[in-house]
Design an enzyme around this catalytic site. Sequence first.
Site, PDB file in Angstrom:
ATOM      1  N   TYR A 269       0.843  -1.260   0.006  1.00  0.00           N
ATOM      2  CA  TYR A 269       0.063  -0.080  -0.043  1.00  0.00           C
ATOM      3  C   TYR A 269       0.903   1.197   0.052  1.00  0.00           C
ATOM      4  O   TYR A 269       0.810   2.203  -0.660  1.00  0.00           O
ATOM      5  CB  TYR A 269      -1.017  -0.077   1.127  1.00  0.00           C
ATOM      6  CG  TYR A 269      -2.002   1.169   1.245  1.00  0.00           C
ATOM      7  CD1 TYR A 269      -3.129   1.194   0.644  1.00  0.00           C
ATOM      8  CD2 TYR A 269      -1.503   2.278   2.463  1.00  0.00           C
ATOM      9  CE1 TYR A 269      -3.839   2.370   0.697  1.00  0.00           C
ATOM     10  CE2 TYR A 269      -2.570   3.063   2.439  1.00  0.00           C
ATOM     11  CZ  TYR A 269      -3.556   3.367   1.746  1.00  0.00           C
ATOM     12  OH  TYR A 269      -4.347   4.404   1.870  1.00  0.00           O
TER      13      TYR A 269
ATOM     14  N   LYS B 159       1.116   4.041  -2.992  1.00  0.00           N
ATOM     15  CA  LYS B 159       0.782   5.397  -2.876  1.00  0.00           C
ATOM     16  C   LYS B 159       2.226   6.339  -3.114  1.00  0.00           C
ATOM     17  O   LYS B 159       1.821   7.530  -3.546  1.00  0.00           O
ATOM     18  CB  LYS B 159       0.289   5.580  -1.366  1.00  0.00           C
ATOM     19  CG  LYS B 159      -1.175   4.862  -1.096  1.00  0.00           C
ATOM     20  CD  LYS B 159      -2.120   5.290  -2.099  1.00  0.00           C
ATOM     21  CE  LYS B 159      -3.631   5.018  -1.825  1.00  0.00           C
ATOM     22  NZ  LYS B 159      -4.560   5.339  -2.570  1.00  0.00           N
TER      23      LYS B 159
END
Length: 260
Positions: free
Chosen positions: A156, A160
Amino acid sequence: MTNVSTPPQRALVTGAASGIGKAIATEVIAQGGRVLAFDLDAEAMALGAKEFGDAYVPFAGSVTDPEVVEEAVAHAEVQLEGPLDSLFNVAGALRPAPIVDLTVEDWDFTIDVVLRGVFLCTKYAATSMIAGGKGGAIVNIASVNAHMPLYAGSAYAAGKAGVEMFSKNAALELARHDIRVNTVLPGLVDTPMAGFIIQNDGIMGEFNENAVIKRPANPSELAKPSVFLASSAASYVTGTSLVVDGGYEIGGYPDLSRYL
């Protein structure tokens, strides 16, 4: 004095069935625009269409499939009666696990949704904007974890961080077409994806010890600055990142691996 700011009029919003995506769709509609709501959750989007009427056009599909994304943009041009003037890339995914336990499948799934989806939607939405000849704005929802490592969230956080740099590249390339690209970096937001964090007293105890504003954000608190970046009020803003985290980045992040 008259407010001369022009809000988005024809927006494509991914992840629009819930959370930040739905809040952005709601804000665009409240400001007089219309939305192509792009999400996997057809049932939730049907409720959105019932709530907002013709201003909320549902489109069910995956942001990771190039043919589906191209179809979504084409559908938006027809249903919203013109080329897109804004894109909000919100769709996300989080399957937490320490690196040594993280499966290749979960890594690929997360990166596909978080980063590949942003690339595909930007590619096809920008093509629509260029063909329309009037420019536009793209707002990509990243995360404060683009700047901060996340225990048990390597895919994640990496995805990002990729979104933030991709946005800067897109801003550089698309400026000649009068298309602005910016990134919003939320901290902890009260959304279905973050539910397992918010409902865990241990994690929230650590959060409250470290956070400056000691609560998660409401999705509407991300929607308003996101829509601002897509409006003419931000006409000289591109290639930048707006951190909307209640001061979270300066406070520290809990170790999620203790609660898995």
